[in-house]
Design a protein around this motif. Sequence first.
Motif, PDB file in Angstrom:
ATOM      1  N   MET A 171      99.397  13.417   6.894  1.00 17.04           N
ATOM      2  CA  MET A 171      98.793  14.698   6.508  1.00 17.04           C
ATOM      3  C   MET A 171      97.836  15.157   7.608  1.00 17.04           C
ATOM      4  O   MET A 171      97.004  14.400   8.079  1.00 17.04           O
ATOM      5  N   ILE A 172      97.955  16.446   7.976  1.00 17.66           N
ATOM      6  CA  ILE A 172      97.138  16.989   9.050  1.00 17.66           C
ATOM      7  C   ILE A 172      95.735  17.254   8.538  1.00 17.66           C
ATOM      8  O   ILE A 172      95.533  17.874   7.502  1.00 17.66           O
ATOM      9  N   SER A 173      94.720  16.791   9.266  1.00 22.46           N
ATOM     10  CA  SER A 173      93.339  16.967   8.840  1.00 22.46           C
ATOM     11  C   SER A 173      92.857  18.367   9.187  1.00 22.46           C
ATOM     12  O   SER A 173      93.148  18.909  10.252  1.00 22.46           O
ATOM     13  N   ASN A 174      92.064  18.982   8.271  1.00 20.23           N
ATOM     14  CA  ASN A 174      91.480  20.289   8.522  1.00 20.23           C
ATOM     15  C   ASN A 174      90.045  20.170   8.996  1.00 20.23           C
ATOM     16  O   ASN A 174      89.349  21.165   9.147  1.00 20.23           O
ATOM     17  N   ASN A 175      89.590  18.938   9.204  1.00 18.24           N
ATOM     18  CA  ASN A 175      88.214  18.695   9.617  1.00 18.24           C
ATOM     19  C   ASN A 175      88.186  17.718  10.779  1.00 18.24           C
ATOM     20  O   ASN A 175      88.026  16.510  10.584  1.00 18.24           O
ATOM     21  N   PRO A 176      88.330  18.220  12.008  1.00 16.04           N
ATOM     22  CA  PRO A 176      88.359  17.342  13.187  1.00 16.04           C
ATOM     23  C   PRO A 176      87.114  16.479  13.318  1.00 16.04           C
ATOM     24  O   PRO A 176      87.192  15.328  13.725  1.00 16.04           O
ATOM     25  N   GLU A 177      85.944  17.039  12.974  1.00 19.91           N
ATOM     26  CA  GLU A 177      84.709  16.272  13.104  1.00 19.91           C
ATOM     27  C   GLU A 177      84.719  15.065  12.170  1.00 19.91           C
ATOM     28  O   GLU A 177      84.254  13.983  12.534  1.00 19.91           O
ATOM     29  N   ALA A 178      85.251  15.249  10.970  1.00 21.63           N
ATOM     30  CA  ALA A 178      85.337  14.143  10.014  1.00 21.63           C
ATOM     31  C   ALA A 178      86.293  13.075  10.523  1.00 21.63           C
ATOM     32  O   ALA A 178      86.060  11.871  10.340  1.00 21.63           O
ATOM     33  N   GLU A 179      87.377  13.514  11.175  1.00 21.66           N
ATOM     34  CA  GLU A 179      88.337  12.568  11.735  1.00 21.66           C
ATOM     35  C   GLU A 179      87.696  11.732  12.839  1.00 21.66           C
ATOM     36  O   GLU A 179      87.891  10.519  12.917  1.00 21.66           O
ATOM     37  N   VAL A 180      86.916  12.387  13.687  1.00 18.86           N
ATOM     38  CA  VAL A 180      86.230  11.676  14.772  1.00 18.86           C
ATOM     39  C   VAL A 180      85.232  10.691  14.187  1.00 18.86           C
ATOM     40  O   VAL A 180      85.123   9.546  14.646  1.00 18.86           O
ATOM     41  N   GLU A 181      84.485  11.126  13.182  1.00 19.39           N
ATOM     42  CA  GLU A 181      83.503  10.251  12.547  1.00 19.39           C
ATOM     43  C   GLU A 181      84.176   9.041  11.902  1.00 19.39           C
ATOM     44  O   GLU A 181      83.680   7.912  11.990  1.00 19.39           O
ATOM     45  N   HIS A 182      85.336   9.281  11.290  1.00 15.21           N
ATOM     46  CA  HIS A 182      86.081   8.187  10.665  1.00 15.21           C
ATOM     47  C   HIS A 182      86.579   7.199  11.724  1.00 15.21           C
ATOM     48  O   HIS A 182      86.468   5.975  11.546  1.00 15.21           O
ATOM     49  N   SER A 183      87.098   7.724  12.829  1.00 11.79           N
ATOM     50  CA  SER A 183      87.582   6.865  13.915  1.00 11.79           C
ATOM     51  C   SER A 183      86.440   6.064  14.522  1.00 11.79           C
ATOM     52  O   SER A 183      86.602   4.888  14.863  1.00 11.79           O
ATOM     53  N   CYS A 184      85.299   6.708  14.664  1.00 12.19           N
ATOM     54  CA  CYS A 184      84.133   6.034  15.217  1.00 12.19           C
ATOM     55  C   CYS A 184      83.686   4.892  14.306  1.00 12.19           C
ATOM     56  O   CYS A 184      83.373   3.794  14.772  1.00 12.19           O
ATOM     57  N   LYS A 185      83.672   5.143  13.002  1.00 11.65           N
ATOM     58  CA  LYS A 185      83.276   4.106  12.047  1.00 11.65           C
ATOM     59  C   LYS A 185      84.239   2.923  12.094  1.00 11.65           C
ATOM     60  O   LYS A 185      83.822   1.756  12.041  1.00 11.65           O
ATOM     61  N   GLU A 186      85.548   3.199  12.197  1.00  9.56           N
ATOM     62  CA  GLU A 186      86.538   2.120  12.298  1.00  9.56           C
ATOM     63  C   GLU A 186      86.290   1.277  13.543  1.00  9.56           C
ATOM     64  O   GLU A 186      86.371   0.049  13.507  1.00  9.56           O
ATOM     65  N   MET A 187      85.997   1.946  14.653  1.00 11.13           N
ATOM     66  CA  MET A 187      85.733   1.231  15.907  1.00 11.13           C
ATOM     67  C   MET A 187      84.490   0.356  15.773  1.00 11.13           C
ATOM     68  O   MET A 187      84.497  -0.828  16.149  1.00 11.13           O
ATOM     69  N   ILE A 188      83.418   0.933  15.225  1.00 15.85           N
ATOM     70  CA  ILE A 188      82.161   0.201  15.068  1.00 15.85           C
ATOM     71  C   ILE A 188      82.346  -0.997  14.137  1.00 15.85           C
ATOM     72  O   ILE A 188      81.886  -2.109  14.425  1.00 15.85           O
ATOM     73  N   ASP A 189      83.035  -0.811  13.031  1.00 20.06           N
ATOM     74  CA  ASP A 189      83.265  -1.897  12.069  1.00 20.06           C
ATOM     75  C   ASP A 189      84.077  -3.022  12.697  1.00 20.06           C
ATOM     76  O   ASP A 189      83.812  -4.204  12.449  1.00 20.06           O
ATOM     77  N   ARG A 190      85.043  -2.643  13.509  1.00 15.49           N
ATOM     78  CA  ARG A 190      85.885  -3.656  14.160  1.00 15.49           C
ATOM     79  C   ARG A 190      85.056  -4.470  15.159  1.00 15.49           C
ATOM     80  O   ARG A 190      85.183  -5.695  15.231  1.00 15.49           O
ATOM     81  N   ILE A 191      84.205  -3.790  15.911  1.00 20.60           N
ATOM     82  CA  ILE A 191      83.350  -4.484  16.877  1.00 20.60           C
ATOM     83  C   ILE A 191      82.363  -5.404  16.158  1.00 20.60           C
ATOM     84  O   ILE A 191      82.062  -6.508  16.622  1.00 20.60           O
ATOM     85  N   ALA A 192      81.867  -4.964  15.020  1.00 26.83           N
ATOM     86  CA  ALA A 192      80.904  -5.766  14.261  1.00 26.83           C
ATOM     87  C   ALA A 192      81.510  -7.063  13.746  1.00 26.83           C
ATOM     88  O   ALA A 192      80.778  -7.996  13.406  1.00 26.83           O
ATOM     89  N   ASP A 193      82.821  -7.124  13.708  1.00 25.48           N
ATOM     90  CA  ASP A 193      83.511  -8.339  13.250  1.00 25.48           C
ATOM     91  C   ASP A 193      83.797  -9.306  14.395  1.00 25.48           C
ATOM     92  O   ASP A 193      84.405 -10.358  14.179  1.00 25.48           O
ATOM     93  N   THR A 194      83.387  -8.956  15.609  1.00 23.43           N
ATOM     94  CA  THR A 194      83.654  -9.805  16.768  1.00 23.43           C
ATOM     95  C   THR A 194      82.438 -10.664  17.106  1.00 23.43           C
ATOM     96  O   THR A 194      81.384 -10.564  16.465  1.00 23.43           O
ATOM     97  N   ASP A 195      82.589 -11.464  18.157  1.00 24.04           N
ATOM     98  CA  ASP A 195      81.479 -12.308  18.623  1.00 24.04           C
ATOM     99  C   ASP A 195      80.723 -11.649  19.776  1.00 24.04           C
ATOM    100  O   ASP A 195      80.089 -12.313  20.585  1.00 24.04           O
ATOM    101  N   ALA A 196      80.779 -10.326  19.835  1.00 20.20           N
ATOM    102  CA  ALA A 196      80.103  -9.584  20.905  1.00 20.20           C
ATOM    103  C   ALA A 196      78.590  -9.794  20.844  1.00 20.20           C
ATOM    104  O   ALA A 196      78.023 -10.166  19.806  1.00 20.20           O
ATOM    105  N   HIS A 197      77.944  -9.566  21.994  1.00 23.02           N
ATOM    106  CA  HIS A 197      76.481  -9.663  22.053  1.00 23.02           C
ATOM    107  C   HIS A 197      75.877  -8.327  21.619  1.00 23.02           C
ATOM    108  O   HIS A 197      76.148  -7.287  22.210  1.00 23.02           O
ATOM    109  N   PHE A 198      75.045  -8.349  20.575  1.00 19.90           N
ATOM    110  CA  PHE A 198      74.444  -7.126  20.050  1.00 19.90           C
ATOM    111  C   PHE A 198      72.976  -7.002  20.472  1.00 19.90           C
ATOM    112  O   PHE A 198      72.540  -5.931  20.891  1.00 19.90           O
TER     113      PHE A 198
END
Length: 292
Positions: free
Chosen positions: A1-28
């Motif tokens: 389904m095509i999103s009508n809210n690009p900003e929401a899509e970017v925010e969602h993608s950003c959250k997915e990226m951040i959550d994935r990084i938080a599950d790693t052994d990266a240095h915070f």
Amino acid sequence: MISNNPEAEVEHSCKEMIDRIADTDAHFRHQQRDEADLTHDEKAQIAKEIFHKNPSTFLSRFGKYLNEIDLDLFSHFKGDYEVDFHISTIRKHFSMKQNRTEVHNRRYEAMLNLMKEGSYFSEEVMKAREPLLYEQMIGQYLSEEEIEEKAQKEIDKSDLRFSRILLNFMDNKEETARWQHQKSIEEGQMEEEDESSEDNESELEEMSCQAAHGKEEWVPSATEKQQMRDEFLHIMQERFMEGQDEEFDYSKVDTNTDYDSLNIREQDEQEKYFDEEQPEDVTVTADPVLDQ
């Protein structure tokens, strides 16, 4: 389904990226020795703050945990020297990783073809490539009957021309020379090990004395012989995959798209079609088939 809210899509993608990084052994952030480990939410909050305040630091610290799609979130920073530098470095890493995967897959397909063809991974041809290893794993345990049977099979009675006999002689001579070369290398390595350990030297002398006094040698069963043949084949396959067959022209495989398996080609074509037709709808995160 095509999103009508690009900003929401970017925010969602950003959250997915951040959550994935938080599950790693990266240095915070730096922590005291007795300080409790950071929770997932704490790690995510730190990464989010760095992303918004200093994207170049974010890329430097977490770049190895990103994927191709994540890099789109930094497109509006294009022109920033540090961001562009990190993006370029990360893309080179992706390219190198993809190239390694492609080479591995193509060698695997080539190996399957050679296995079907039959000769390259036949026992005799492998023996010619690695005569010393063959002798250690198989040859020394052959009975007189098995040796005679192999000799008879190697003689092509339909072609007893002098030229064929001469070629066979030359092949045997080359195999013997290769065996002697491999043996000298092995003995040189053993001498170095012996010089570094007097205990090892004493143990070898004791074993030699026992053998000289007629100690009974181990005779493998038919099942054990087959297991050693299987292991010999496995070792030769691994050497092929690692590019250690010196006489094989890997350039004809590593850059040859004909060795891309049909399943991989069909998957790539499907992804390319969907990327071109509906870029808003598709997120491709397929893993390489044989990632190394």
